[in-house]
Design a protein around this motif. Structure first.
Motif, PDB file in Angstrom:
ATOM      1  N   GLY A  80       0.887  -1.112  -0.173  1.00  0.00           N
ATOM      2  CA  GLY A  80       0.069  -0.015  -0.032  1.00  0.00           C
ATOM      3  C   GLY A  80       1.016   1.283   0.088  1.00  0.00           C
ATOM      4  N   LEU A  81       1.924   1.146   0.591  1.00  0.00           N
ATOM      5  CA  LEU A  81       2.862   2.402   0.796  1.00  0.00           C
ATOM      6  C   LEU A  81       3.368   2.544  -0.505  1.00  0.00           C
ATOM      7  CD1 LEU A  81       3.597   3.454   3.572  1.00  0.00           C
ATOM      8  CD2 LEU A  81       5.600   1.976   3.509  1.00  0.00           C
ATOM      9  N   ARG A  82       3.776   1.758  -1.186  1.00  0.00           N
ATOM     10  CA  ARG A  82       4.147   1.763  -2.625  1.00  0.00           C
ATOM     11  C   ARG A  82       3.365   2.880  -3.431  1.00  0.00           C
ATOM     12  NH1 ARG A  82       4.843  -3.351  -4.081  1.00  0.00           N
ATOM     13  NH2 ARG A  82       6.646  -3.723  -2.503  1.00  0.00           N
ATOM     14  N   THR A  83       2.106   2.806  -3.353  1.00  0.00           N
ATOM     15  CA  THR A  83       1.070   3.566  -4.229  1.00  0.00           C
ATOM     16  C   THR A  83       1.268   5.208  -3.748  1.00  0.00           C
ATOM     17  OG1 THR A  83      -0.880   3.664  -2.626  1.00  0.00           O
ATOM     18  CG2 THR A  83      -0.503   2.023  -4.169  1.00  0.00           C
ATOM     19  N   LEU A  84       2.003   5.491  -2.551  1.00  0.00           N
ATOM     20  CA  LEU A  84       1.827   6.899  -2.176  1.00  0.00           C
ATOM     21  C   LEU A  84       3.244   7.439  -2.844  1.00  0.00           C
ATOM     22  CD1 LEU A  84       1.419   6.483   1.618  1.00  0.00           C
ATOM     23  CD2 LEU A  84       0.045   7.188   0.207  1.00  0.00           C
ATOM     24  N   GLY A  85       4.145   6.800  -3.560  1.00  0.00           N
ATOM     25  CA  GLY A  85       5.063   7.160  -4.437  1.00  0.00           C
ATOM     26  C   GLY A  85       5.863   8.538  -3.758  1.00  0.00           C
ATOM     27  N   GLY A  86       5.830   9.526  -4.680  1.00  0.00           N
ATOM     28  CA  GLY A  86       6.428  10.855  -4.184  1.00  0.00           C
ATOM     29  C   GLY A  86       5.883  11.461  -3.083  1.00  0.00           C
ATOM     30  N   ARG A  87       5.051  11.122  -2.623  1.00  0.00           N
ATOM     31  CA  ARG A  87       4.316  11.776  -1.530  1.00  0.00           C
ATOM     32  C   ARG A  87       5.156  11.432  -0.201  1.00  0.00           C
ATOM     33  NH1 ARG A  87      -2.109  12.394  -2.613  1.00  0.00           N
ATOM     34  NH2 ARG A  87      -1.837  14.111  -1.530  1.00  0.00           N
ATOM     35  N   LEU A  88       5.943  10.413  -0.114  1.00  0.00           N
ATOM     36  CA  LEU A  88       6.657   9.918   1.200  1.00  0.00           C
ATOM     37  C   LEU A  88       7.923  10.993   0.935  1.00  0.00           C
ATOM     38  CD1 LEU A  88       6.791   6.183   0.646  1.00  0.00           C
ATOM     39  CD2 LEU A  88       5.454   7.583   2.199  1.00  0.00           C
ATOM     40  N   LYS A  89       8.356  11.701   0.088  1.00  0.00           N
ATOM     41  CA  LYS A  89       9.689  12.458   0.049  1.00  0.00           C
ATOM     42  C   LYS A  89       9.101  13.997   0.373  1.00  0.00           C
ATOM     43  CE  LYS A  89      11.893   9.516  -3.275  1.00  0.00           C
ATOM     44  NZ  LYS A  89      11.549   9.587  -4.585  1.00  0.00           N
ATOM     45  N   GLY A  90      10.026  14.556   0.683  1.00  0.00           N
ATOM     46  CA  GLY A  90       9.846  15.992   0.796  1.00  0.00           C
ATOM     47  C   GLY A  90      10.860  16.946   0.229  1.00  0.00           C
ATOM     48  N   THR A  91      10.753  18.134   0.003  1.00  0.00           N
ATOM     49  CA  THR A  91      11.755  19.043  -0.607  1.00  0.00           C
ATOM     50  C   THR A  91      12.891  19.392   0.239  1.00  0.00           C
ATOM     51  OG1 THR A  91      10.091  20.734  -0.297  1.00  0.00           O
ATOM     52  CG2 THR A  91      10.415  19.773  -2.646  1.00  0.00           C
ATOM     53  N   ASP A  92      12.494  19.717   1.515  1.00  0.00           N
ATOM     54  CA  ASP A  92      13.614  20.282   2.508  1.00  0.00           C
ATOM     55  C   ASP A  92      13.661  19.366   3.469  1.00  0.00           C
ATOM     56  OD1 ASP A  92      11.024  20.814   3.334  1.00  0.00           O
ATOM     57  OD2 ASP A  92      11.530  22.773   4.455  1.00  0.00           O
ATOM     58  N   ARG A  93      12.894  18.500   3.984  1.00  0.00           N
ATOM     59  CA  ARG A  93      13.160  17.460   4.898  1.00  0.00           C
ATOM     60  C   ARG A  93      12.193  16.160   4.555  1.00  0.00           C
ATOM     61  NH1 ARG A  93       9.712  16.793   9.304  1.00  0.00           N
ATOM     62  NH2 ARG A  93       8.061  18.177   9.136  1.00  0.00           N
ATOM     63  N   GLU A  94      12.487  15.226   4.929  1.00  0.00           N
ATOM     64  CA  GLU A  94      11.924  14.085   4.672  1.00  0.00           C
ATOM     65  C   GLU A  94      10.598  14.204   5.720  1.00  0.00           C
ATOM     66  OE1 GLU A  94      12.748  12.800   2.312  1.00  0.00           O
ATOM     67  OE2 GLU A  94      14.309  11.204   2.771  1.00  0.00           O
ATOM     68  N   PRO A  95       9.343  14.109   5.134  1.00  0.00           N
ATOM     69  CA  PRO A  95       8.184  13.932   5.955  1.00  0.00           C
ATOM     70  C   PRO A  95       7.800  12.908   6.973  1.00  0.00           C
ATOM     71  CG  PRO A  95       7.396  13.707   3.632  1.00  0.00           C
ATOM     72  CD  PRO A  95       8.994  13.987   3.792  1.00  0.00           C
ATOM     73  N   ILE A  96       7.309  12.884   7.931  1.00  0.00           N
ATOM     74  CA  ILE A  96       6.987  11.526   8.606  1.00  0.00           C
ATOM     75  C   ILE A  96       5.432  11.376   8.196  1.00  0.00           C
ATOM     76  CG2 ILE A  96       6.369  10.664  10.706  1.00  0.00           C
ATOM     77  CD1 ILE A  96       8.680  11.552  11.948  1.00  0.00           C
ATOM     78  N   THR A  97       5.178  10.428   7.575  1.00  0.00           N
ATOM     79  CA  THR A  97       3.862  10.000   6.993  1.00  0.00           C
ATOM     80  C   THR A  97       3.224   8.603   7.696  1.00  0.00           C
ATOM     81  OG1 THR A  97       4.822  10.551   4.694  1.00  0.00           O
ATOM     82  CG2 THR A  97       2.839   9.259   4.802  1.00  0.00           C
ATOM     83  N   LEU A  98       2.013   8.733   7.809  1.00  0.00           N
ATOM     84  CA  LEU A  98       1.188   7.613   8.594  1.00  0.00           C
ATOM     85  C   LEU A  98       0.448   7.041   7.168  1.00  0.00           C
ATOM     86  CD1 LEU A  98      -0.754   7.662  11.828  1.00  0.00           C
ATOM     87  CD2 LEU A  98      -1.939   7.265   9.620  1.00  0.00           C
ATOM     88  N   PHE A  99       0.387   5.702   7.142  1.00  0.00           N
ATOM     89  CA  PHE A  99      -0.386   5.067   6.295  1.00  0.00           C
ATOM     90  C   PHE A  99      -1.448   3.967   7.273  1.00  0.00           C
ATOM     91  CE2 PHE A  99      -1.127   1.261   3.427  1.00  0.00           C
ATOM     92  CZ  PHE A  99      -1.985   2.051   2.430  1.00  0.00           C
ATOM     93  N   LEU A 100      -2.471   4.168   6.998  1.00  0.00           N
ATOM     94  CA  LEU A 100      -3.537   3.078   7.924  1.00  0.00           C
ATOM     95  C   LEU A 100      -4.379   2.464   6.839  1.00  0.00           C
ATOM     96  CD1 LEU A 100      -4.803   2.430  10.370  1.00  0.00           C
ATOM     97  CD2 LEU A 100      -6.226   4.442  10.355  1.00  0.00           C
ATOM     98  N   GLU A 101      -4.453   1.090   6.841  1.00  0.00           N
ATOM     99  CA  GLU A 101      -5.158   0.428   5.984  1.00  0.00           C
ATOM    100  C   GLU A 101      -6.243  -0.432   6.810  1.00  0.00           C
ATOM    101  OE1 GLU A 101      -5.903  -2.283   2.361  1.00  0.00           O
ATOM    102  OE2 GLU A 101      -5.265  -2.959   4.395  1.00  0.00           O
ATOM    103  N   ILE A 102      -7.295   0.037   6.751  1.00  0.00           N
ATOM    104  CA  ILE A 102      -8.518  -0.803   7.372  1.00  0.00           C
ATOM    105  C   ILE A 102      -8.939  -1.910   6.321  1.00  0.00           C
ATOM    106  CG2 ILE A 102     -10.570  -0.519   8.836  1.00  0.00           C
ATOM    107  CD1 ILE A 102      -9.440   2.339   9.292  1.00  0.00           C
ATOM    108  N   GLY A 103      -8.715  -2.859   6.602  1.00  0.00           N
ATOM    109  CA  GLY A 103      -9.425  -4.235   5.789  1.00  0.00           C
ATOM    110  C   GLY A 103     -10.793  -4.688   6.401  1.00  0.00           C
ATOM    111  N   ALA A 104     -10.898  -5.744   5.958  1.00  0.00           N
ATOM    112  CA  ALA A 104     -12.145  -6.532   6.479  1.00  0.00           C
ATOM    113  C   ALA A 104     -11.662  -7.313   7.928  1.00  0.00           C
ATOM    114  CB  ALA A 104     -12.822  -7.409   5.514  1.00  0.00           C
ATOM    115  N   GLU A 105     -10.542  -7.870   7.588  1.00  0.00           N
ATOM    116  CA  GLU A 105      -9.995  -9.052   8.766  1.00  0.00           C
ATOM    117  C   GLU A 105      -9.241  -8.219   9.652  1.00  0.00           C
ATOM    118  OE1 GLU A 105     -11.145 -12.267   9.227  1.00  0.00           O
ATOM    119  OE2 GLU A 105      -9.884 -12.451  11.165  1.00  0.00           O
ATOM    120  N   SER A 106      -8.306  -7.330   9.170  1.00  0.00           N
ATOM    121  CA  SER A 106      -7.174  -6.678  10.137  1.00  0.00           C
ATOM    122  C   SER A 106      -6.862  -5.377   9.631  1.00  0.00           C
ATOM    123  CB  SER A 106      -6.067  -7.533  10.095  1.00  0.00           C
ATOM    124  OG  SER A 106      -5.407  -7.509   8.922  1.00  0.00           O
ATOM    125  N   SER A 107      -6.203  -4.469  10.563  1.00  0.00           N
ATOM    126  CA  SER A 107      -5.824  -3.198   9.734  1.00  0.00           C
ATOM    127  C   SER A 107      -4.342  -3.242  10.172  1.00  0.00           C
ATOM    128  CB  SER A 107      -6.411  -2.104  10.760  1.00  0.00           C
ATOM    129  OG  SER A 107      -8.041  -2.106  10.432  1.00  0.00           O
TER     130      SER A 107
END
Ligand code: ATP
Ligand code: MG
Length: 378
Positions: free
Chosen positions: A177-204
């Protein structure tokens, strides 16, 4: 992290992305670079075919998969898929810097302490969090390890083979899932802290990264099924009716007067009025937010008091009405539904963009898997 359990077979060919979910099977075909969408299919998983992350009805699953391949009209048979969150253990651990070829043994030895089953019964894979050359001699190396029981991987592979598919990589769902965020994980001046939350049917799954570097990966045993179960109990409905009621009337925040006014006074709406619905769901929401807060707290203790810059939510379970704003509010983190279609070329004459957009949440993981299948598989 990009190729867990990838030692199976790695030809340099394009592969399909397949998520075998507890609730839905999802198949995506991407092609080329930049990747373009060739086809997709989603259908309900045969009820009971997967239980607590294990495949219990391989025959029924294989039949569905074969039909989905027919739907896609593709000749491709290689797939990148993922093991269920409940059957994979991931851990970050340290080993002293050493030549890459000595790592297999060292990681296996170190991982043994963290894995609750005998080490000779697990399939194990790992990835360095930093590139080997950048780590000074004599320092520790951070390694993320993924492990699954051999029998789990074997039953997944058998099911795929029965459907005529050839697995090339078995990944970890949240990392895909993280791979779909692509460029949004990177920042210009510093590396942003990113949260990715996946809520499925059986687990999150909750993942935190700094730039592209993994900071935290937690599996949370609360998801879509828990909302359905709460509704089923409160309104005395069978699972199918409860699932319908959740999708049509489910609500994650205290209903405002406006929402009350919007209701027509027909019997069905009266029965599932927002206040009763909210009461039914509330205990699950409290558990979920508590669990998320606890995980973030753990992260703060480990990493220092750093703020999360951005958050993306995915998985069908996140479509519960008002859930995303509620989570953003209680966690104090800006959250939006991830858009896995960004960066993918879509021919508007072949695909209905509204339909695709409506399935953004469900397709984050499968597209992440398919993206792995169009990059060189080495
Ligand atoms: P897992 O990965 O946990 O095995 P899955 O991949 O099959 O599960 P998804 O396809 O991402 O799960 O999403 C299915 C879940 O999303 C179900 O629990 C379903 O009830 C829930 N869901 C889908 N649409 C809605 C909606 N509109 N409101 C609330 N829940 C929804
Ligand atoms: Mg899923």
């Amino acid at each position: 992290m990009r190729d867990f359990f990838g030692g199976l077979l790695r030809p340099r060919v394009e592969a399909l992305g397949l998520e075998i979910g507890t609730s839905n099977l999802k198949l995506v075909e991407l092609s080329g670079n930049p990747p373009s969408l060739r086809g997709l299919a989603i259908r309900p998983t045969p009820p009971g075919a997967i239980q607590e992350g294990s495949i219990v009805e391989p025959g029924a699953l294989a039949n569905e998969l074969r039909e989905m391949l027919g739907e896609l009209r593709t000749r491709k048979r290689y797939v990148v898929t993922a093991a269920s969150n409940l059957s994979v253990i991931t851990r970050t651990l340290q080993v002293p810097k050493m030549p890459l070829k000595q790592m297999d043994e060292a990681v296996r030895w170190e991982a043994e302490r963290y894995i609750p089953f005998p080490i000779d019964e697990v399939v194990l894979d790992y990835s360095l969090l930093d590139s080997h050359e950048t780590i000074p001699d004599g320092e520790q190396m951070d390694v993320v390890v993924g492990a699954a029981r051999q029998e789990t991987v074997a039953s997944l592979v058998e099911t795929l083979k029965a459907a005529g598919l050839e697995p090339v990589v078995i990944d970890v769902k949240p990392f895909a899932g993280l791979r779909t965020l692509g460029g949004r994980l990177k920042g210009t001046d510093r590396e942003p802290i990113t949260l990715f939350l996946e809520i499925g049917a059986e687990s999150s799954a909750l993942v935190l990264t700094r730039g592209e570097r993994l900071l935290l990966n937690r599996i949370i045993n609360l998801s879509g099924k828990d909302f359905t179960a709460a509704i089923s109990k409160a309104f005395n409905l069978d699972p199918v009716a409860a699932e319908d009621a959740k999708k049509n009337y489910g609500l994650a925040t205290i209903p405002t007067e406006d929402e009350d006014l919007l209701l027509d006074f027909d019997a069905e709406r009266e029965r599932f009025n927002p206040a009763r619905m909210y009461d039914a769901i509330r205990p699950v929401l409290v558990e979920l937010t508590t669990e998320l807060r606890r995980s973030l707290e753990f992260f703060r203790v480990q990493v220092g008091d750093l703020g999360v810059d951005q958050g993306f939510v995915a998985g069908g379970g996140s479509k519960l009405r008002s859930l995303v704003p509620l989570l953003a509010d209680t966690l104090g983190i800006p959250l939006e539904i991830a858009d896995p279609w960004q960066g993918i070329q879509v021919d508007k004459s072949k695909f209905d963009l509204d339909y695709l957009r409506g399935l953004s949440a469900e397709f984050a993981v499968p597209i992440g898997l398919a993206l792995r299948g169009v990059s060189p598989l080495d």
